[in-house]
Write an enzyme that holds these catalytic residues in place. Structure first.
Site, PDB file in Angstrom:
ATOM      1  N   ASP A  43     -29.797  12.972  -8.727  1.00 21.13           N
ATOM      2  CA  ASP A  43     -28.960  11.661  -9.068  1.00 21.13           C
ATOM      3  C   ASP A  43     -29.558  10.738  -8.223  1.00 21.13           C
ATOM      4  O   ASP A  43     -29.118  10.611  -6.939  1.00 21.13           O
ATOM      5  CB  ASP A  43     -27.557  11.683  -8.964  1.00 21.13           C
ATOM      6  CG  ASP A  43     -26.835  10.433  -9.241  1.00 21.13           C
ATOM      7  OD1 ASP A  43     -26.485  10.384 -10.566  1.00 21.13           O
ATOM      8  OD2 ASP A  43     -26.578   9.656  -8.226  1.00 21.13           O
ATOM      9  N   LYS A  73     -30.346   5.107 -12.803  1.00 18.94           N
ATOM     10  CA  LYS A  73     -29.371   4.137 -13.308  1.00 18.94           C
ATOM     11  C   LYS A  73     -29.803   2.795 -13.244  1.00 18.94           C
ATOM     12  O   LYS A  73     -30.841   2.316 -12.547  1.00 18.94           O
ATOM     13  CB  LYS A  73     -28.037   4.278 -12.240  1.00 18.94           C
ATOM     14  CG  LYS A  73     -27.366   5.539 -11.820  1.00 18.94           C
ATOM     15  CD  LYS A  73     -26.329   5.537 -10.950  1.00 18.94           C
ATOM     16  CE  LYS A  73     -25.888   6.825 -10.323  1.00 18.94           C
ATOM     17  NZ  LYS A  73     -26.525   7.207  -9.106  1.00 18.94           N
TER      18      LYS A  73
END
Ligand code: NAP
Length: 282
Positions: A43, A73
């Site tokens: 992540d 992201k």
């Protein structure tokens, strides 16, 4: 690796490795160590400034691409349909990938709807296997779901023993959105690692407090992405699938909930303004 099935059928590892606040120059080594320890889900975020280092570690690992699950992201300054598409291309290039597993809107601010249209398009083109959001309170999440085509597969939110998000999780479950915890250890705040209740439960299982916290989240069907730069902790944090917390132990942890963030309130106007002014360097 244990997985959850997202709302579009994609399998996501229930436990992954987060790289927030790992300086870029340390990230390649940390991710290489994590992959060697057995992590297969990573992540990162454009805002972390370490996507290139994550990409180098992936490349040098030699692990087949289909065995990895990579999340990044979209930052607020790239919100909007055209900017989001460009930001996605940049992230993919930095990561050295031709497809992403999960792309999240990092914060619920700016032109979220334009960003989401871009992400729906990227998803339809097969460039990203699943799309989702982060830091969305239930009202923002429901609004996004009700006025768009694709329901977010994931909502990554602060979730730990002092901020448990039980009601939010129930809403997400009803709407088909997988909850993912950021800050599973509350970054050690509130003396989490020496907390008496957590320490007692850990001793009963011959496990560490970190393992108890991760186990508690996994038993609640929450996806976790703990961060560590230390190899021995990386291994420790992966080793949570050989024991089970009892109902009493789960209840004792439930009692630790304060119902409030230990970091910041995403609905605080000062915070909305502050985060909205953070731009990324190239
Ligand atoms: P965290 O995982 O709750 O805590 C990390 C801290 O715990 C580090 O100081 C680490 O130190 C320590 N630690 C890790 N394992 C340990 C263990 N077994 N025993 C004792 N200490 C241990 O915090 P986080 O990094 O903020 O959250 C995890 C991931 O969530 C991030 O890396 C990022 O990917 C994601 N995240 C997302 C958002 C968002 O807005 N979407 C926000 C924050 C984080 P060492 O490294 O020295 O071991």
């Amino acid at each position: 690796m244990h997985t959850v099935t997202l709302n579009n059928g994609v399998e996501m590892p229930v436990l992954g490795f987060g790289v927030y606040q790992i300086p870029p120059e340390q990230t390649e080594q940390a991710v290489s160590d994590a992959l060697a320890a057995g992590y297969r889900s990573l992540d990162t975020a454009a805002a972390y400034g370490n996507e290139e280092a994550v990409g180098r570690a992936i490349k040098s690992s030699g692990i087949p691409r289909q065995d990895l699950f990579v999340t990044t992201k979209l930052w607020i300054s790239d919100a909007g349909e055209d900017k989001a598409k460009r930001a996605f291309d940049t992230s993919l290039r930095k990561l050295g990938l031709d497809q992403l597993d999960l792309y999240l809107i990092h914060q619920p601010y700016g032109d979220v709807y334009g960003s989401w249209r871009a992400m729906e398009g990227l998803h339809h083109q097969g460039l990203v296997r699943a799309i989702g959001v982060s830091n969305f309170h239930p009202d923002r999440l429901v609004d996004l779901i009700d006025h768009n085509e694709v329901t977010p597969a994931v909502n990554q939110v602060e979730t730990h023993p002092f901020h448990q998000r039980t009601t939010d999780q129930e809403l997400m479950r009803e709407r088909g959105v997988q909850i993912e915890s950021w800050g599973p250890f509350a970054k050690g705040r509130n003396n989490l690692f020496t907390h008496p209740v957590l320490s007692r439960i850990a001793a009963a299982h011959g496990k560490s407090v970190a393992q108890v916290v991760l186990r508690w989240l996994v038993q609640r069907a929450v996806v976790v992405i703990p961060k560590s730069v230390r190899s021995e902790r990386m291994a420790e944090n992966l080793d949570v699938f050989d024991f089970e917390l009892t109902a009493d132990q789960m209840a004792a942890i439930t009692a630790l909930d304060t119902g409030e963030s230990l970091f910041f309130d995403h609905r605080d106007p000062a915070m909305v303004s502050r985060l909205g002014n953070v731009t990324l360097s190239a």
